[in-house]
Design a protein around this motif. Structure first.
Motif, PDB file in Angstrom:
ATOM      1  N   LEU A  71       0.830  -1.203   0.000  1.00 28.26           N
ATOM      2  CA  LEU A  71       0.000   0.000   0.000  1.00 28.26           C
ATOM      3  C   LEU A  71       0.865   1.253   0.000  1.00 28.26           C
ATOM      4  N   TYR A  72       1.896   1.251   0.831  1.00 31.36           N
ATOM      5  CA  TYR A  72       2.782   2.409   0.885  1.00 31.36           C
ATOM      6  C   TYR A  72       3.558   2.583  -0.422  1.00 31.36           C
ATOM      7  N   SER A 220      -4.193   9.785   7.938  1.00 30.17           N
ATOM      8  CA  SER A 220      -4.659   8.406   7.856  1.00 30.17           C
ATOM      9  C   SER A 220      -3.551   7.496   7.345  1.00 30.17           C
ATOM     10  N   GLU A 221      -3.503   6.296   7.897  1.00 29.26           N
ATOM     11  CA  GLU A 221      -2.460   5.356   7.518  1.00 29.26           C
ATOM     12  C   GLU A 221      -2.587   4.911   6.077  1.00 29.26           C
ATOM     13  N   PRO A 227       8.263   6.318   2.834  1.00 34.62           N
ATOM     14  CA  PRO A 227       9.146   6.835   3.892  1.00 34.62           C
ATOM     15  C   PRO A 227       8.415   7.102   5.198  1.00 34.62           C
ATOM     16  N   LEU A 228       7.193   7.595   5.117  1.00 37.12           N
ATOM     17  CA  LEU A 228       6.426   7.856   6.334  1.00 37.12           C
ATOM     18  C   LEU A 228       5.969   6.561   6.983  1.00 37.12           C
ATOM     19  N   GLY A 229       5.588   5.572   6.175  1.00 32.93           N
ATOM     20  CA  GLY A 229       5.153   4.300   6.731  1.00 32.93           C
ATOM     21  C   GLY A 229       6.267   3.533   7.402  1.00 32.93           C
ATOM     22  N   LEU A 230       7.499   3.712   6.930  1.00 32.94           N
ATOM     23  CA  LEU A 230       8.624   2.997   7.539  1.00 32.94           C
ATOM     24  C   LEU A 230       8.894   3.449   8.970  1.00 32.94           C
ATOM     25  N   VAL A 231       8.444   4.646   9.317  1.00 29.53           N
ATOM     26  CA  VAL A 231       8.665   5.138  10.680  1.00 29.53           C
ATOM     27  C   VAL A 231       7.946   4.266  11.692  1.00 29.53           C
ATOM     28  N   THR A 232       6.812   3.685  11.302  1.00 30.46           N
ATOM     29  CA  THR A 232       6.053   2.850  12.238  1.00 30.46           C
ATOM     30  C   THR A 232       6.811   1.580  12.603  1.00 30.46           C
ATOM     31  N   GLY A 248      13.510  -2.201   5.865  1.00 33.02           N
ATOM     32  CA  GLY A 248      12.537  -1.348   5.186  1.00 33.02           C
ATOM     33  C   GLY A 248      13.203  -0.235   4.404  1.00 33.02           C
ATOM     34  N   VAL A 249      14.289   0.315   4.931  1.00 28.51           N
ATOM     35  CA  VAL A 249      15.036   1.351   4.215  1.00 28.51           C
ATOM     36  C   VAL A 249      15.626   0.786   2.925  1.00 28.51           C
ATOM     37  N   VAL A 250      16.153  -0.419   2.998  1.00 30.65           N
ATOM     38  CA  VAL A 250      16.715  -1.050   1.798  1.00 30.65           C
ATOM     39  C   VAL A 250      15.625  -1.261   0.752  1.00 30.65           C
ATOM     40  N   ILE A 251      14.457  -1.698   1.189  1.00 30.83           N
ATOM     41  CA  ILE A 251      13.337  -1.894   0.254  1.00 30.83           C
ATOM     42  C   ILE A 251      12.972  -0.580  -0.419  1.00 30.83           C
ATOM     43  N   SER A 252      12.953   0.506   0.350  1.00 31.27           N
ATOM     44  CA  SER A 252      12.596   1.803  -0.220  1.00 31.27           C
ATOM     45  C   SER A 252      13.649   2.321  -1.184  1.00 31.27           C
TER      46      SER A 252
END
Length: 277
Positions: A71-72, A220-221, A227-232, A248-252
């Motif tokens: 989704l992100y 809203s999620e 980048p914002l979703g990875l903070v969670t 998650g950073v590597v995926i992004s």
């Protein structure tokens, strides 16, 4: 037989090459060290209970189980793609007008556009948020797209590119009966493809990694970008697994890396074409 003067003349260029080589190695090491550390940490997660370290892709699997990654990714791809396409269109049209047409206040208006490049985003984020909320677009993906469509840098870049194209092309098109729009779309726009590639690639890389605007504009999620979703992944009070966060950073990083690999040639061609002009 060599003399001291000859040896000194030979050694100075050699020392220069060695110094350049050393500087490049240091610069490359400083640039790649955080990336290498991120990748190694993501591939070697540590068990918080057993305090054991294993090598594998377990941290990457944890990313997909803890957050809706797809989704992100979709939100980021949609927002970034629309912004890149919108900036290419707006920069091409605005740059063409500033390069090919004369009108009153042209220099003043162009100077005002360039002046916006010196204004930090943090200064204008509150007025932009109020305008977006007044339009009823708060907490939507359009709140991220619409304010980012105008680009001062892209306008400047495309103006300089169009100034390098010969005027005779437009004059010949007018003699053949082509109007302003046809001249732009059929003559000048195809020739500006290298410049448009620069605008699109730079816009994609910047807005794909953007964090500050999504943090302010979305609540809203389901509207979070990657980048914002990875903070969670950090968890409450930052107690989440470091390996999972870095996975998650590597995926992004993968989409930006793909765009860079495939966009490197048009980006290089655009920069060299602009330099030649």
């Amino acid at each position: 037989m060599s003399t001291p003067a000859l040896r000194s003349r030979v050694s100075i260029p050699a020392l220069g090459r060695v110094g350049t080589f050393v500087v490049l190695i240091v610069a490359a090491a400083l640039t790649l060290a955080p990336v290498v550390w991120t990748l190694i940490t993501a591939l070697t997660p540590t068990d918080a209970v057993m305090h054991t370290t294993s090598v594998g892709f377990a941290a990457f699997g944890d990313v997909f189980t803890k957050i809706p990654v797809w989704l992100y990714v979709w939100n980021s791809a949609l927002v970034t793609g629309l912004i890149a396409a919108g900036q290419m269109i707006s920069a091409a049209m605005a740059g063409y007008v500033f390069a090919r047409y004369e009108f009153r206040g042209k220099k003043v208006l162009f100077g005002m556009i360039l002046a916006t490049m010196m204004v930090p985003l943090q200064v204008i984020i509150v007025p932009v948020f109020m305008l977006v909320r007044g339009m009823g677009l708060a907490d939507t993906l359009l709140a991220l797209v619409i304010p980012a469509l105008p680009t001062a840098f892209g306008t400047f870049l495309m103006r300089q590119y169009f100034l390098g194209l010969p005027d005779e092309l437009g004059e010949a098109a007018e003699l053949d009966g082509a109007g302003p729009w046809r001249t732009f779309f059929r003559i000048y726009l195809p020739l500006s493809t290298p410049g448009l590639a620069i605008v699109g690639i730079l816009a994609f890389n910047y807005h794909w990694n953007e964090f500050f605007r999504p943090l302010i504009m979305t609540i809203s999620e389901q509207n979070f970008t990657l980048p914002l979703g990875l903070v969670t992944l950090q968890g409450n009070l930052g107690t989440g697994s470091v390996s999972t966060v870095l996975a998650g950073v590597v995926i992004s990083m993968i989409p930006a890396l793909i765009v860079f690999v495939f966009g490197q040639k048009p980006l290089r061609e655009g920069l060299t074409a602009g330099a030649g002009k």
